[in-house]
Design a protein around this motif. Structure first.
Motif, PDB file in Angstrom:
ATOM      1  N   VAL A  57      35.370  20.820  34.724  1.00  0.00           N
ATOM      2  CA  VAL A  57      35.700  20.929  36.146  1.00  0.00           C
ATOM      3  C   VAL A  57      35.587  22.392  36.537  1.00  0.00           C
ATOM      4  CG1 VAL A  57      37.507  20.650  37.903  1.00  0.00           C
ATOM      5  CG2 VAL A  57      37.307  18.983  36.037  1.00  0.00           C
ATOM      6  N   ILE A  58      34.885  22.656  37.630  1.00  0.00           N
ATOM      7  CA  ILE A  58      34.927  23.985  38.236  1.00  0.00           C
ATOM      8  C   ILE A  58      35.649  23.843  39.564  1.00  0.00           C
ATOM      9  CG2 ILE A  58      33.616  25.919  39.198  1.00  0.00           C
ATOM     10  CD1 ILE A  58      31.491  25.421  37.109  1.00  0.00           C
ATOM     11  N   ASN A  59      36.703  24.610  39.740  1.00  0.00           N
ATOM     12  CA  ASN A  59      37.498  24.627  40.971  1.00  0.00           C
ATOM     13  C   ASN A  59      36.997  25.782  41.831  1.00  0.00           C
ATOM     14  OD1 ASN A  59      40.862  25.680  41.705  1.00  0.00           O
ATOM     15  ND2 ASN A  59      39.620  24.321  42.927  1.00  0.00           N
ATOM     16  N   TYR A  60      36.757  25.495  43.111  1.00  0.00           N
ATOM     17  CA  TYR A  60      36.228  26.488  44.049  1.00  0.00           C
ATOM     18  C   TYR A  60      37.273  26.843  45.104  1.00  0.00           C
ATOM     19  CZ  TYR A  60      31.816  24.840  42.088  1.00  0.00           C
ATOM     20  OH  TYR A  60      30.804  24.482  41.230  1.00  0.00           O
ATOM     21  N   ALA A  61      37.139  28.018  45.684  1.00  0.00           N
ATOM     22  CA  ALA A  61      38.013  28.449  46.772  1.00  0.00           C
ATOM     23  C   ALA A  61      37.570  27.875  48.108  1.00  0.00           C
ATOM     24  CB  ALA A  61      38.035  29.978  46.857  1.00  0.00           C
ATOM     25  N   VAL A  70      37.905  28.869  38.687  1.00  0.00           N
ATOM     26  CA  VAL A  70      38.268  28.595  37.293  1.00  0.00           C
ATOM     27  C   VAL A  70      37.410  27.460  36.750  1.00  0.00           C
ATOM     28  CG1 VAL A  70      40.134  27.024  37.985  1.00  0.00           C
ATOM     29  CG2 VAL A  70      40.216  28.091  35.728  1.00  0.00           C
ATOM     30  N   ARG A  71      37.093  27.549  35.456  1.00  0.00           N
ATOM     31  CA  ARG A  71      36.416  26.459  34.748  1.00  0.00           C
ATOM     32  C   ARG A  71      37.428  25.843  33.788  1.00  0.00           C
ATOM     33  NH1 ARG A  71      32.889  29.108  32.061  1.00  0.00           N
ATOM     34  NH2 ARG A  71      31.307  29.022  33.675  1.00  0.00           N
ATOM     35  N   ILE A  72      37.525  24.523  33.826  1.00  0.00           N
ATOM     36  CA  ILE A  72      38.423  23.777  32.955  1.00  0.00           C
ATOM     37  C   ILE A  72      37.571  22.808  32.144  1.00  0.00           C
ATOM     38  CG2 ILE A  72      40.394  22.198  32.876  1.00  0.00           C
ATOM     39  CD1 ILE A  72      40.968  23.266  35.824  1.00  0.00           C
ATOM     40  N   VAL A  73      37.747  22.790  30.842  1.00  0.00           N
ATOM     41  CA  VAL A  73      37.048  21.835  29.980  1.00  0.00           C
ATOM     42  C   VAL A  73      38.100  21.094  29.167  1.00  0.00           C
ATOM     43  CG1 VAL A  73      35.368  21.496  28.135  1.00  0.00           C
ATOM     44  CG2 VAL A  73      34.969  23.272  29.873  1.00  0.00           C
ATOM     45  N   ILE A  74      38.131  19.781  29.362  1.00  0.00           N
ATOM     46  CA  ILE A  74      39.091  18.936  28.667  1.00  0.00           C
ATOM     47  C   ILE A  74      38.316  18.060  27.688  1.00  0.00           C
ATOM     48  CG2 ILE A  74      40.816  17.112  28.931  1.00  0.00           C
ATOM     49  CD1 ILE A  74      41.306  18.216  31.770  1.00  0.00           C
ATOM     50  N   TYR A 101      42.039  21.720  25.819  1.00  0.00           N
ATOM     51  CA  TYR A 101      42.248  21.868  27.264  1.00  0.00           C
ATOM     52  C   TYR A 101      41.962  23.340  27.547  1.00  0.00           C
ATOM     53  CZ  TYR A 101      44.496  20.781  31.784  1.00  0.00           C
ATOM     54  OH  TYR A 101      44.774  20.559  33.114  1.00  0.00           O
ATOM     55  N   GLU A 102      40.698  23.647  27.767  1.00  0.00           N
ATOM     56  CA  GLU A 102      40.229  25.030  27.872  1.00  0.00           C
ATOM     57  C   GLU A 102      40.199  25.498  29.325  1.00  0.00           C
ATOM     58  OE1 GLU A 102      37.286  24.388  24.010  1.00  0.00           O
ATOM     59  OE2 GLU A 102      36.419  24.587  26.024  1.00  0.00           O
ATOM     60  N   VAL A 103      40.729  26.673  29.558  1.00  0.00           N
ATOM     61  CA  VAL A 103      40.784  27.249  30.905  1.00  0.00           C
ATOM     62  C   VAL A 103      40.121  28.626  30.865  1.00  0.00           C
ATOM     63  CG1 VAL A 103      42.317  28.051  32.756  1.00  0.00           C
ATOM     64  CG2 VAL A 103      42.918  26.003  31.413  1.00  0.00           C
ATOM     65  N   THR A 104      39.190  28.848  31.789  1.00  0.00           N
ATOM     66  CA  THR A 104      38.486  30.128  31.891  1.00  0.00           C
ATOM     67  C   THR A 104      38.524  30.617  33.332  1.00  0.00           C
ATOM     68  OG1 THR A 104      36.951  29.406  30.148  1.00  0.00           O
ATOM     69  CG2 THR A 104      36.321  31.349  31.435  1.00  0.00           C
ATOM     70  N   PRO A 105      39.301  31.661  33.650  1.00  0.00           N
ATOM     71  CA  PRO A 105      39.273  32.230  34.999  1.00  0.00           C
ATOM     72  C   PRO A 105      37.874  32.773  35.304  1.00  0.00           C
ATOM     73  CG  PRO A 105      41.170  33.040  33.783  1.00  0.00           C
ATOM     74  CD  PRO A 105      40.285  32.345  32.795  1.00  0.00           C
ATOM     75  N   LEU A 106      37.403  32.545  36.526  1.00  0.00           N
ATOM     76  CA  LEU A 106      36.069  32.997  36.917  1.00  0.00           C
ATOM     77  C   LEU A 106      36.094  34.093  37.966  1.00  0.00           C
ATOM     78  CD1 LEU A 106      34.318  29.502  37.057  1.00  0.00           C
ATOM     79  CD2 LEU A 106      34.310  31.168  35.171  1.00  0.00           C
ATOM     80  N   ILE A 107      37.301  34.444  38.423  1.00  0.00           N
ATOM     81  CA  ILE A 107      37.449  35.484  39.443  1.00  0.00           C
ATOM     82  C   ILE A 107      38.778  36.196  39.193  1.00  0.00           C
ATOM     83  CG2 ILE A 107      38.548  33.957  41.132  1.00  0.00           C
ATOM     84  CD1 ILE A 107      36.854  35.340  43.300  1.00  0.00           C
ATOM     85  N   GLN A 108      38.821  37.487  39.460  1.00  0.00           N
ATOM     86  CA  GLN A 108      40.011  38.282  39.135  1.00  0.00           C
ATOM     87  C   GLN A 108      41.260  37.794  39.855  1.00  0.00           C
ATOM     88  OE1 GLN A 108      40.001  40.769  36.691  1.00  0.00           O
ATOM     89  NE2 GLN A 108      42.207  40.404  36.900  1.00  0.00           N
ATOM     90  N   TRP A 125      45.576  36.685  30.877  1.00  0.00           N
ATOM     91  CA  TRP A 125      44.363  36.040  31.373  1.00  0.00           C
ATOM     92  C   TRP A 125      43.364  37.082  31.858  1.00  0.00           C
ATOM     93  CZ3 TRP A 125      43.317  31.079  30.510  1.00  0.00           C
ATOM     94  CH2 TRP A 125      44.388  30.251  30.164  1.00  0.00           C
ATOM     95  N   GLU A 126      42.094  36.900  31.461  1.00  0.00           N
ATOM     96  CA  GLU A 126      41.006  37.779  31.868  1.00  0.00           C
ATOM     97  C   GLU A 126      39.852  36.939  32.370  1.00  0.00           C
ATOM     98  OE1 GLU A 126      39.929  40.852  28.991  1.00  0.00           O
ATOM     99  OE2 GLU A 126      41.688  40.243  27.823  1.00  0.00           O
ATOM    100  N   VAL A 127      39.060  37.509  33.279  1.00  0.00           N
ATOM    101  CA  VAL A 127      37.895  36.825  33.821  1.00  0.00           C
ATOM    102  C   VAL A 127      36.897  36.538  32.696  1.00  0.00           C
ATOM    103  CG1 VAL A 127      35.923  37.046  35.404  1.00  0.00           C
ATOM    104  CG2 VAL A 127      38.201  37.842  36.105  1.00  0.00           C
ATOM    105  N   ASN A 128      36.375  35.316  32.686  1.00  0.00           N
ATOM    106  CA  ASN A 128      35.370  34.834  31.721  1.00  0.00           C
ATOM    107  C   ASN A 128      35.860  34.797  30.274  1.00  0.00           C
ATOM    108  OD1 ASN A 128      33.355  34.310  33.680  1.00  0.00           O
ATOM    109  ND2 ASN A 128      32.873  36.497  33.734  1.00  0.00           N
TER     110      ASN A 128
END
Length: 194
Positions: A57-61, A70-74, A101-108, A125-128
């Motif tokens: 899942v990619i969540n957008y603003a 954020v990118r979420i991979v379950i 349940y992986e979470v990757t922030p994509l924006i600061q 938490w850090e971007v990418n």
């Protein structure tokens, strides 16, 4: 003609199912106000013969999908629960995130926001930079320590499209069998991967 559970399992394997466009899903905000907020996302699903799955899942603003947050991979196991009344051939399906349940922030800004909450057992938490939150407390997603996330959902196939449950208009998650969806979300299309 309605598919059986066995036929549905076989049909959804192979390739990747992906959102046709950015989706809008209502969610309750996590601050306790009960307000409903838009959740813009795109989703991918892969299903495997051993009844495991991978959902991205990619969540957008924004509704246009221009600003990914954020990118979420379950990753986990499917538990088939039998027929679902939404349509002939629909199946109740539980997604158990017992692998990852992986979470990757994509924006600061997103990384900064989740760094404000307690993060026992997690790094800053850090971007990418991905972190696996499986079984860890993560208030931003409403998860508590030791919890294995389960999504009580449904699947339905029609005209080579894959439908899952539509989120409840009041923002309730599919977090209990009683909250299993009763309507269909916009479908996903199959893409074959090389």
């Amino acid at each position: 003609m309605a598919m059986t559970a066995a036929a549905t399992k076989q049909f959804i394997q192979g390739g990747e199912w992906a959102s046709i466009a950015v989706e809008l899903r209502p969610v309750k905000d996590r601050t306790g106000t009960g307000n409903i907020q838009p959740f813009y996302c795109s989703r991918t699903f892969r299903f495997f013969p051993d009844d495991t799955f991978e959902c991205g899942v990619i969540n957008y603003a924004d509704a246009g999908g221009k600003v990914p947050l954020v990118r979420i991979v379950i990753k986990g196991h499917n538990v088939w629960q039998g027929d679902h009344p939404v349509a002939p051939g629909a199946q109740s399906l539980d997604y158990i995130a017992d692998i990852a349940y992986e979470v990757t922030p994509l924006i600061q800004g997103f990384a900064d926001a989740i760094n404000k909450a307690p993060t026992n057992g997690l790094n800053l938490w850090e971007v990418n930079v991905m972190q696996d939150i499986k079984g860890k407390a993560f208030p931003a997603f409403g998860l508590f320590d030791g919890q294995i996330y389960v999504d009580y959902d449904l699947v339905y196939t029609c005209n080579d499209l894959l439908f899952m449950g539509s989120k409840h208009v009041d923002g309730r998650a599919f977090d209990t069998p009683e909250n299993r969806p009763t309507n269909l979300q916009i479908p996903l299309m199959r893409h074959t991967k090389d």
